[in-house]
Design an enzyme around this catalytic site. Structure first.
Site, PDB file in Angstrom:
ATOM      1  CG  ASN A   1     -49.386 -29.761 -17.448  1.00  0.00           C
ATOM      2  OD1 ASN A   1     -48.761 -29.667 -16.391  1.00  0.00           O
ATOM      3  ND2 ASN A   1     -50.504 -29.099 -17.677  1.00  0.00           N
ATOM      4  CD  GLU A   2     -52.878 -29.481 -14.498  1.00  0.00           C
ATOM      5  OE1 GLU A   2     -53.823 -29.131 -15.225  1.00  0.00           O
ATOM      6  OE2 GLU A   2     -52.599 -28.906 -13.429  1.00  0.00           O
ATOM      7  CG  ASN A  35     -49.264 -28.785 -12.150  1.00  0.00           C
ATOM      8  OD1 ASN A  35     -48.083 -28.783 -11.820  1.00  0.00           O
ATOM      9  ND2 ASN A  35     -49.652 -28.792 -13.408  1.00  0.00           N
ATOM     10  CE1 TYR A  94     -52.688 -22.668 -10.302  1.00  0.00           C
ATOM     11  CE2 TYR A  94     -52.813 -24.959 -11.007  1.00  0.00           C
ATOM     12  CZ  TYR A  94     -52.290 -23.688 -11.148  1.00  0.00           C
ATOM     13  OH  TYR A  94     -51.374 -23.425 -12.129  1.00  0.00           O
ATOM     14  CE1 TYR A  97     -59.069 -22.131 -11.898  1.00  0.00           C
ATOM     15  CE2 TYR A  97     -56.966 -23.253 -11.657  1.00  0.00           C
ATOM     16  CZ  TYR A  97     -57.779 -22.377 -12.339  1.00  0.00           C
ATOM     17  OH  TYR A  97     -57.298 -21.736 -13.452  1.00  0.00           O
ATOM     18  CD1 TRP A 115     -50.418 -21.142 -13.972  1.00  0.00           C
ATOM     19  CD2 TRP A 115     -48.657 -22.303 -14.729  1.00  0.00           C
ATOM     20  NE1 TRP A 115     -50.593 -21.318 -15.329  1.00  0.00           N
ATOM     21  CE2 TRP A 115     -49.522 -22.025 -15.807  1.00  0.00           C
ATOM     22  CE3 TRP A 115     -47.467 -23.015 -14.970  1.00  0.00           C
ATOM     23  CZ2 TRP A 115     -49.242 -22.451 -17.115  1.00  0.00           C
ATOM     24  CZ3 TRP A 115     -47.197 -23.431 -16.261  1.00  0.00           C
ATOM     25  CH2 TRP A 115     -48.086 -23.151 -17.314  1.00  0.00           C
ATOM     26  CE  LYS A 126     -54.504 -19.686 -11.876  1.00  0.00           C
ATOM     27  NZ  LYS A 126     -55.235 -19.724 -13.159  1.00  0.00           N
TER      28      LYS A 126
HETATM   29  C1  BDP Z   1     -53.142 -25.976 -14.845  1.00  0.00           C
HETATM   30  C2  BDP Z   1     -52.420 -26.089 -16.153  1.00  0.00           C
HETATM   31  C3  BDP Z   1     -51.954 -24.752 -16.718  1.00  0.00           C
HETATM   32  C4  BDP Z   1     -53.002 -23.704 -16.507  1.00  0.00           C
HETATM   33  C5  BDP Z   1     -53.213 -23.539 -15.017  1.00  0.00           C
HETATM   34  C6  BDP Z   1     -54.254 -22.472 -14.676  1.00  0.00           C
HETATM   35  O1  BDP Z   1     -51.339 -26.970 -16.071  1.00  0.00           O
HETATM   36  O2  BDP Z   1     -51.644 -24.908 -18.079  1.00  0.00           O
HETATM   37  O3  BDP Z   1     -52.691 -22.492 -17.116  1.00  0.00           O
HETATM   38  O4  BDP Z   1     -53.658 -24.747 -14.470  1.00  0.00           O
HETATM   39  O5  BDP Z   1     -55.426 -22.815 -14.562  1.00  0.00           O
HETATM   40  O6  BDP Z   1     -54.273 -26.761 -14.939  1.00  0.00           O
HETATM   41  O7  BDP Z   1     -53.892 -21.320 -14.556  1.00  0.00           O
END
Ligand code: BDP
Length: 592
Positions: free
Chosen positions: A409-410, A463, A465, A469, A547, A566
């Site tokens: 992941n990431e 992923n 945001y 973010y 998420w 979240k």
């Molecule tokens: C991503 C990650 C996850 C985090 C999420 C977040 O994959 O594990 O919990 O963002 O920031 O970077 O909520």
């Protein structure tokens, strides 16, 4: 790796319950040979459970080092003459096991099982002392990686580079089980389905001598195919396929000498073709969540009540899938998904290979400059990672619910060395299982022109945001940015399907707002709805996983208020406003 079962010739005994327990600095108990006697000054803890939240004690919650567990083990008298095996479903993150004074086995990696043949040492009917030293430290070469530092007053402190609490302990069941000495050591199946026919290709790993018979029964117990020998194919002319929402399982009964094992088998095919994710030849659209194994008090322990309830909520909201973010979940969860037709993206614990995120989460400024280097993510990390992939596939290869492997992941896939690190792991995963697509979950900061690994993957898992973010509080700008972002991936990789494996917003339950305001229930609802609009405009998007399913515990920091919020459900599984909107969207969902 076969899960222990009870049948006419095999028997299990779970060692779950209250064990003696004591935390200790790393290495102290080994030096003083604590396994030679009853643990002194020990107290009782439940197995399975994380130990962190059991007591109102900082030293336990934030302990970095060893945790000693001890219990008395007694094999039933009736097991005389049998092969006896001791198995741990998980020990997070590593463990060494002693039976009386004898060291039996050590295992690295917190989320996959390990076992040891104890036939020579366990005397049925007799009491034996079982001692386990679990260690919870994360270092650069472990999966997941982390870093242990010293505090000014000389304590050890764990920096984690991932966004969930570093729960540790014996999180899953501990078993003693018996089989005949000549036994079925492993079964591997690969299935295919092309309506109306299905096949099951099987391979057996056998220890000892004996003749082999294999019978496939349908869900009513009727024999539909049979075979002989350690390897072969079972053909079903009119097969009942396993599929999303259709947890139809055959049982493959293997007889070897006097041993017996019955494996649930779902006949299905998975394929990525022309931009689509096909299950049984039909385009599949993922709806659901990235989840966590996380509840109050027990932390990351497997708990059947939570499992059943979580699956019921998945059903209620219309989710057809989830990702085992960010580590392999208890095998019971996959068995449940098999039986209920829930589709799973199965992930290793390789999370946190990203300095930018690590800096934010670990609050550390002195991380090495080069991510892929001997000082950080190194050849040693890669070796641990490969072993984690091997163990994941060894455990989960027969589960029809698992339709794709996520090897991590990431990670930051921009720096030099990223492709050299990941390409061999992608290749190894495909070699270990040629039947399932392979992915590596992409982080927002790595665009299509920078990502050094995406071309090797079968599915792009992104992923994103936007609205959180980036462009936080401005959903209009977020909508434009999201669409542009996704279109840039479609342009660079035409024909590769995209699953959005994370998107969402931290949300305080009970916080409301007339106008879009971050952290309010309305904002989460509107952000998720906006994402749905964009996904619907892009045929390349073949799935959406929000998420997160539920709020979960994290390390402390300025980014988190009582953990990660979240969740579409709270940590105790009550719906936020967004849950009702997702339910409306996902119930009977058809991609436009
Ligand atoms: C991503 C990650 C996850 C985090 C999420 C977040 O994959 O594990 O919990 O963002 O920031 O970077 O909520």
């Amino acid at each position: 790796m076969l899960k222990p079962v009870d049948n006419a010739v095999r028997e299990t005994r779970k060692l779950d319950g209250l064990w003696q327990f004591k935390i200790a600095p790393t290495g102290l108990g080994q030096a003083q040979k604590w396994y030679q006697q009853a643990l002194s000054d020990a107290r009782e803890v439940p197995v399975p459970s994380s130990f962190n939240d059991l007591f109102p004690e900082l030293a336990v919650r934030d302990h970095v080092g060893d945790a000693w567990y001890q219990t008395t083990l007694r094999a039933p008298n009736g097991w005389s003459g049998q092969r006896i095996v001791l198995r741990f479903d998980s020990a997070t993150h590593r463990a060494t096991v002693w039976l009386d004074e004898r060291e039996l086995v050590s295992h690295e990696g917190g989320y996959t099982p390990f076992e040891v043949d104890v036939s020579d040492w366990v005397k049925p009917g007799q009491a034996h002392r079982l001692t386990v030293c679990v260690n919870n430290e994360l270092h650069w070469h472990t999966i997941p990686p982390g870093r242990v530092v010293n505090t000014a007053d000389g304590r050890k402190s764990q920096q984690v580079f991932h966004d969930f609490f570093n729960y540790a302990g014996l999180h899953r069941s501990v078993w003693l089980y018996a089989t005949p000495h000549a036994h079925i050591a492993d079964i591997s199946v690969q299935t295919s389905y092309s309506a109306p026919a299905g096949t099951v290709d099987y391979r057996l790993e056998l220890q000892g001598e004996g003749s082999v018979r294999v019978v496939l029964r349908d869900a009513h117990g009727e024999v539909v195919a049979n075979a002989e020998g350690p390897q072969g194919q079972l053909k079903v002319d009119t097969a009942h396929a396993w599929g999303p929402g259709q947890g139809y399982l055959y049982s493959m009964e293997v007889e070897f000498g006097s041993d017996r094992y019955s494996l649930p088998v779902g006949i299905r095919s998975v394929e990525v073709r022309e931009g689509q994710f096909l299950i049984n030849g039909q385009p599949f659209y993922f709806t659901g969540f990235g989840m966590h194994e996380d509840t109050a008090i027990r932390g990351k322990a497997h708990d059947p009540a939570t499992m059943v309830h979580d699956f019921a909520l998945l059903g209620w909201i219309g989710a057809n899938s989830f990702r085992t973010s960010h580590y392999p979940y208890a095998e019971e969860v996959l068995e449940y998904a098999d039986r209920h037709g829930i589709v799973v993206i199965d992930e290793t614990a390789a999370v946190g290979m990203n300095m930018e995120i690590a800096r934010k989460l670990a609050g550390s400024k002195d991380l090495p400059d080069e991510l892929y280097s001997e000082q950080a993510i190194s050849k040693a990390t890669q070796a641990t990672h490969l072993q984690a992939i091997r163990e994941l596939i060894a455990r989960d290869k027969n589960h029809p619910c698992v339709v794709m492997w996520s090897i991590g992941n990431e990670p930051d896939l921009r720096p030099a060395g990223s492709r050299e690190y990941f390409a061999p792991l992608v290749e190894a995963t495909k070699a270990l299982d040629p039947t399932r697509p392979v992915t590596l979950v992409n982080v927002m900061m790595v665009g299509p022109e920078e990502d050094t690994v995406a071309d090797l993957l079968d599915v792009l898992c992104l992923n994103r945001y936007w609205g959180w973010y980036a462009e936080g509080g401005d959903l209009q700008s977020a909508e434009l940015a999201l669409e542009q972002d996704l279109r840039s991936w479609v342009d660079k990789y035409p024909g590769k399907p995209i699953v959005i494996t994370e998107y969402g917003a931290d949300t305080m339950p009970g916080l409301h707002s007339i106008l879009p305001s971050m952290w309010s229930e309305e904002y989460q609802r509107d952000l998720l709805t906006m994402h749905g609009r964009v996904f619907d405009r892009l045929p390349a998007v073949v799935g959406e996983q929000v998420w997160n399913f539920a709020d979960f515990a994290t390390s402390q920091g300025i980014m988190r208020v009582g953990g990660n919020r979240k969740g579409v459900f709270t940590r105790d599984r009550q719906p936020k406003a967004a849950a009702h909107v997702l339910r409306q969207r996902w119930t009977g969902f058809q991609k436009p």
